[in-house]
Enzyme design. Structure first.
Site, PDB file in Angstrom:
ATOM      1  N   ASP A  10       0.910  -1.131   0.043  1.00  0.00           N
ATOM      2  CA  ASP A  10       0.087  -0.009  -0.101  1.00  0.00           C
ATOM      3  C   ASP A  10       0.828   1.187  -0.198  1.00  0.00           C
ATOM      4  OD1 ASP A  10       0.861   0.372   2.589  1.00  0.00           O
ATOM      5  OD2 ASP A  10      -1.130   0.414   3.494  1.00  0.00           O
ATOM      6  N   HIS A  11       0.279   2.346   0.079  1.00  0.00           N
ATOM      7  CA  HIS A  11       1.022   3.612   0.053  1.00  0.00           C
ATOM      8  C   HIS A  11       2.171   3.821   1.115  1.00  0.00           C
ATOM      9  CE1 HIS A  11      -2.501   4.361   2.736  1.00  0.00           C
ATOM     10  NE2 HIS A  11      -1.571   5.168   3.408  1.00  0.00           N
ATOM     11  N   CYS A  67       3.290  -2.509   4.128  1.00  0.00           N
ATOM     12  CA  CYS A  67       2.286  -1.598   4.341  1.00  0.00           C
ATOM     13  C   CYS A  67       3.034  -0.689   5.396  1.00  0.00           C
ATOM     14  CB  CYS A  67       1.055  -2.035   4.928  1.00  0.00           C
ATOM     15  SG  CYS A  67       1.058  -2.985   6.660  1.00  0.00           S
ATOM     16  N   THR A  69       2.883  -0.610   8.761  1.00  0.00           N
ATOM     17  CA  THR A  69       3.486  -1.431  10.078  1.00  0.00           C
ATOM     18  C   THR A  69       3.884  -2.744   9.589  1.00  0.00           C
ATOM     19  OG1 THR A  69       1.692  -2.008  10.729  1.00  0.00           O
ATOM     20  CG2 THR A  69       2.382   0.231  11.566  1.00  0.00           C
ATOM     21  N   GLY A  70       3.180  -3.171   8.381  1.00  0.00           N
ATOM     22  CA  GLY A  70       3.593  -4.700   8.179  1.00  0.00           C
ATOM     23  C   GLY A  70       2.351  -5.377   8.870  1.00  0.00           C
ATOM     24  N   VAL A  71       1.777  -4.991   9.814  1.00  0.00           N
ATOM     25  CA  VAL A  71       0.676  -5.608  10.459  1.00  0.00           C
ATOM     26  C   VAL A  71      -0.543  -5.899   9.591  1.00  0.00           C
ATOM     27  CG1 VAL A  71      -0.829  -5.766  12.501  1.00  0.00           C
ATOM     28  CG2 VAL A  71       1.667  -5.303  12.568  1.00  0.00           C
ATOM     29  N   GLY A  72      -0.984  -4.875   9.326  1.00  0.00           N
ATOM     30  CA  GLY A  72      -2.437  -4.786   8.392  1.00  0.00           C
ATOM     31  C   GLY A  72      -2.199  -5.799   7.304  1.00  0.00           C
ATOM     32  N   HIS A 100      10.897 -23.084  10.513  1.00  0.00           N
ATOM     33  CA  HIS A 100       9.931 -23.987  11.284  1.00  0.00           C
ATOM     34  C   HIS A 100       8.338 -23.874  10.763  1.00  0.00           C
ATOM     35  CE1 HIS A 100      12.727 -24.164  14.784  1.00  0.00           C
ATOM     36  NE2 HIS A 100      13.282 -24.761  13.844  1.00  0.00           N
ATOM     37  N   ASN A 101       7.919 -22.738  10.193  1.00  0.00           N
ATOM     38  CA  ASN A 101       6.680 -22.320   9.832  1.00  0.00           C
ATOM     39  C   ASN A 101       6.066 -22.452   8.396  1.00  0.00           C
ATOM     40  OD1 ASN A 101       7.184 -19.703  12.243  1.00  0.00           O
ATOM     41  ND2 ASN A 101       5.883 -21.713  12.755  1.00  0.00           N
ATOM     42  N   ARG A 111       7.182   1.939   7.684  1.00  0.00           N
ATOM     43  CA  ARG A 111       7.462   3.194   8.677  1.00  0.00           C
ATOM     44  C   ARG A 111       8.266   2.421   9.929  1.00  0.00           C
ATOM     45  NH1 ARG A 111       1.495   4.576   7.617  1.00  0.00           N
ATOM     46  NH2 ARG A 111       1.900   6.038   5.897  1.00  0.00           N
ATOM     47  N   ARG A 134       9.374 -32.706  12.135  1.00  0.00           N
ATOM     48  CA  ARG A 134       8.498 -32.389  13.298  1.00  0.00           C
ATOM     49  C   ARG A 134       7.624 -31.397  12.895  1.00  0.00           C
ATOM     50  NH1 ARG A 134      13.066 -30.076  15.637  1.00  0.00           N
ATOM     51  NH2 ARG A 134      12.747 -28.272  16.550  1.00  0.00           N
ATOM     52  N   HIS A 135       8.364 -30.293  12.287  1.00  0.00           N
ATOM     53  CA  HIS A 135       7.662 -28.904  11.881  1.00  0.00           C
ATOM     54  C   HIS A 135       6.370 -29.133  10.857  1.00  0.00           C
ATOM     55  CE1 HIS A 135      10.595 -27.076  14.054  1.00  0.00           C
ATOM     56  NE2 HIS A 135      11.664 -27.457  13.475  1.00  0.00           N
ATOM     57  N   ARG A 138       3.194 -29.384  12.629  1.00  0.00           N
ATOM     58  CA  ARG A 138       2.463 -28.371  12.917  1.00  0.00           C
ATOM     59  C   ARG A 138       1.916 -27.544  11.886  1.00  0.00           C
ATOM     60  NH1 ARG A 138       7.794 -28.209  16.351  1.00  0.00           N
ATOM     61  NH2 ARG A 138       6.860 -29.531  17.948  1.00  0.00           N
TER      62      ARG A 138
END
Length: 149
Positions: A10-11, A67, A69-72, A100-101, A111, A134-135, A138
């Site tokens: 995004d912007h 974005c 924060t990277g969170v949204g 692992h994931n 930002r 083992r991963h 999960r």
């Protein structure tokens, strides 16, 4: 990597995406840029969706999403079945989310993370294999949760 990497921002993440895009050009990694292309205000869910759908469809290997924060954008990406997105701003997380994931989307905040660190994290993410073993059990449980809604 035989398939391109999906890029989207995004912007708030546009400038960081552009820095990462230039780095991918420099090291010869193919990518498909889903925008934004000019930094004009746009919504991160709209940017995450086409990039993540390209990963799920097998058109792209992984996604790099940005974005403010990277969170949204990571929250949006994780709503797409088959995406395991992580929001990272440190090397340990970027490496181990692959080991692992089996994360297939790396999200960062324009930002929060500077270009130098972002490029380092991208290189770690793209070059670290999933360990399996083992991963895998999960990851299978994450997939089961996703299927059950």
């Amino acid at each position: 990597m035989s398939k391109p990497i999906a890029l989207a921002a995004d912007h708030g993440g546009f400038e960081l995406k552009e820095a990462v895009r230039a780095h991918l050009d420099e090291i010869g990694v193919a990518y498909k840029d889903f925008g934004s292309f000019d930094g004009a205000s746009c919504d991160y869910p709209d940017m995450a969706e086409p990039a993540c759908r390209a990963v799920v469809a097998g058109e792209c290997d992984k996604a790099l999403l940005f974005c403010g924060t990277g969170v949204g954008i990571s929250m949006s990406a994780n709503k797409i079945h088959g995406i395991r997105a992580c929001c990272c701003s440190d090397a340990f997380s970027a490496e181990y989310t692959r080991r692992h994931n089996d994360a297939n989307a790396l999200c960062m905040g324009g930002r929060v993370v500077g270009a130098g660190l972002a490029i380092y994290l991208v290189d770690l993410f793209l070059n670290t294999p999933f360990e399996g073993g083992r991963h895998q059990r999960r990851i299978d449980k994450i997939t089961d949760l996703e299927q059950r809604g």
